[in-house]
Design a protein around this motif. Sequence first.
Motif, PDB file in Angstrom:
ATOM      1  N   ILE A 196       0.835  -1.202   0.000  1.00 47.42           N
ATOM      2  CA  ILE A 196       0.000   0.000   0.000  1.00 47.42           C
ATOM      3  C   ILE A 196       0.872   1.255   0.000  1.00 47.42           C
ATOM      4  CG2 ILE A 196      -1.624   1.366   1.374  1.00 47.42           C
ATOM      5  CD1 ILE A 196      -2.853  -1.233   2.360  1.00 47.42           C
ATOM      6  N   ALA A 197       1.893   1.251   0.852  1.00 49.04           N
ATOM      7  CA  ALA A 197       2.760   2.419   0.963  1.00 49.04           C
ATOM      8  C   ALA A 197       3.465   2.700  -0.362  1.00 49.04           C
ATOM      9  CB  ALA A 197       3.783   2.197   2.081  1.00 49.04           C
ATOM     10  N   TYR A 204       5.200   1.601  -8.300  1.00 47.95           N
ATOM     11  CA  TYR A 204       4.243   0.520  -8.554  1.00 47.95           C
ATOM     12  C   TYR A 204       4.916  -0.849  -8.674  1.00 47.95           C
ATOM     13  CZ  TYR A 204       1.375   4.612  -9.437  1.00 47.95           C
ATOM     14  OH  TYR A 204       0.733   5.812  -9.296  1.00 47.95           O
ATOM     15  N   GLU A 205       6.131  -0.870  -9.160  1.00 49.85           N
ATOM     16  CA  GLU A 205       6.823  -2.156  -9.276  1.00 49.85           C
ATOM     17  C   GLU A 205       7.070  -2.768  -7.902  1.00 49.85           C
ATOM     18  OE1 GLU A 205      10.326  -1.976 -11.620  1.00 49.85           O
ATOM     19  OE2 GLU A 205       9.297  -1.314 -13.445  1.00 49.85           O
ATOM     20  N   CYS A 206       7.567  -1.949  -6.963  1.00 52.53           N
ATOM     21  CA  CYS A 206       7.777  -2.447  -5.596  1.00 52.53           C
ATOM     22  C   CYS A 206       6.449  -2.795  -4.944  1.00 52.53           C
ATOM     23  CB  CYS A 206       8.520  -1.404  -4.756  1.00 52.53           C
ATOM     24  SG  CYS A 206      10.299  -1.369  -5.042  1.00 52.53           S
ATOM     25  N   ALA A 207       5.442  -1.960  -5.190  1.00 53.39           N
ATOM     26  CA  ALA A 207       4.123  -2.220  -4.615  1.00 53.39           C
ATOM     27  C   ALA A 207       3.601  -3.585  -5.065  1.00 53.39           C
ATOM     28  CB  ALA A 207       3.147  -1.127  -5.045  1.00 53.39           C
ATOM     29  N   GLU A 232      -1.860  -2.761 -10.916  1.00 54.18           N
ATOM     30  CA  GLU A 232      -1.706  -3.170 -12.321  1.00 54.18           C
ATOM     31  C   GLU A 232      -2.339  -2.146 -13.258  1.00 54.18           C
ATOM     32  OE1 GLU A 232      -1.454  -8.037 -11.816  1.00 54.18           O
ATOM     33  OE2 GLU A 232      -3.408  -7.084 -12.190  1.00 54.18           O
ATOM     34  N   MET A 233      -3.456  -1.548 -12.837  1.00 52.74           N
ATOM     35  CA  MET A 233      -4.097  -0.502 -13.651  1.00 52.74           C
ATOM     36  C   MET A 233      -3.198   0.722 -13.764  1.00 52.74           C
ATOM     37  SD  MET A 233      -8.038  -0.772 -12.274  1.00 52.74           S
ATOM     38  CE  MET A 233      -8.520   0.774 -13.048  1.00 52.74           C
ATOM     39  N   CYS A 239       2.437   2.876 -18.642  1.00 54.11           N
ATOM     40  CA  CYS A 239       3.052   2.362 -19.873  1.00 54.11           C
ATOM     41  C   CYS A 239       2.407   2.988 -21.102  1.00 54.11           C
ATOM     42  CB  CYS A 239       2.924   0.846 -19.933  1.00 54.11           C
ATOM     43  SG  CYS A 239       3.978  -0.020 -18.747  1.00 54.11           S
ATOM     44  N   GLN A 240       1.100   3.164 -21.028  1.00 54.10           N
ATOM     45  CA  GLN A 240       0.390   3.756 -22.159  1.00 54.10           C
ATOM     46  C   GLN A 240       0.840   5.199 -22.381  1.00 54.10           C
ATOM     47  OE1 GLN A 240      -3.866   3.400 -21.867  1.00 54.10           O
ATOM     48  NE2 GLN A 240      -4.241   4.603 -23.732  1.00 54.10           N
ATOM     49  N   ARG A 241       0.989   5.944 -21.290  1.00 56.59           N
ATOM     50  CA  ARG A 241       1.447   7.335 -21.410  1.00 56.59           C
ATOM     51  C   ARG A 241       2.853   7.405 -21.991  1.00 56.59           C
ATOM     52  NH1 ARG A 241      -1.218   8.080 -16.368  1.00 56.59           N
ATOM     53  NH2 ARG A 241       0.753   7.757 -15.271  1.00 56.59           N
TER      54      ARG A 241
END
Length: 251
Positions: A196-197, A204-207, A232-233, A239-241
Amino acid sequence: MHSTLLRSSPTKRTFVSEHHGPFPALSLKDMEAKQHPIKSLKSYPETGGRSLAAAPGGDGGGGGGGGVFRAGSAEMDMEAKIQKAIDFKVEGHRCYKEKKFREAIGKYHRALLQLKGVHVIDGTAGSEVNLLSQAGTKMTEDQRRAVERTEIECYDSLTACLLQSELVNYERVKEYCLKVLSHQRDHFKAMYRAGIAFYHLGDYECALRYLRDAKNREPSDTNVLRYIQLTEMKMSKSCQRERESGKETQG
């Protein structure tokens, strides 16, 4: 007269002993210097710079009673600090149950401060010069387990309190979760809260890594599954940006 006498004259002073006969007397200052030579701590390399009280036999005399007393005193101090830490932890749990989160945080921090004192006595507080540990004071195995268990519970409970705040300090939540995991790698709540943190800190990868570890522990936990989905969203949008930004640069 057979007792020791101190005779003085205008020109010289003579000390008369019933056993050794007369010899020139020293001044009071010289006598004190010879009887009690004073050295700095640096002049005792064999003690590693310790005070004489902390050194073996450091009672100032010929015996080792002072060192034993010092070690025994340190052991009592260590036991008292461990018990005080446990008491503060219990008070913190009570405050948490009463939803007094700020008070609970204070209690947990005070518990951890007591445990820091224990580590100083034990000699496990980093590079600090530890006089007491050099006297041979170490935690027993039971004490070490009690200290570790109390630290884990305090850091875990601190993260729970912080997550109840209106403005959550996610950096601090991450820090405390990682401390728990350094003691206990498979701690489910620490994995989940670390995820969460990291999510809210934008890593996001670590999350995702911590959340997946938590899922392996509790595959059906809905909160974990929801945060994995959210992470994941976020990664997909990021990635899209990046792809769109790359196209604009090429165009």
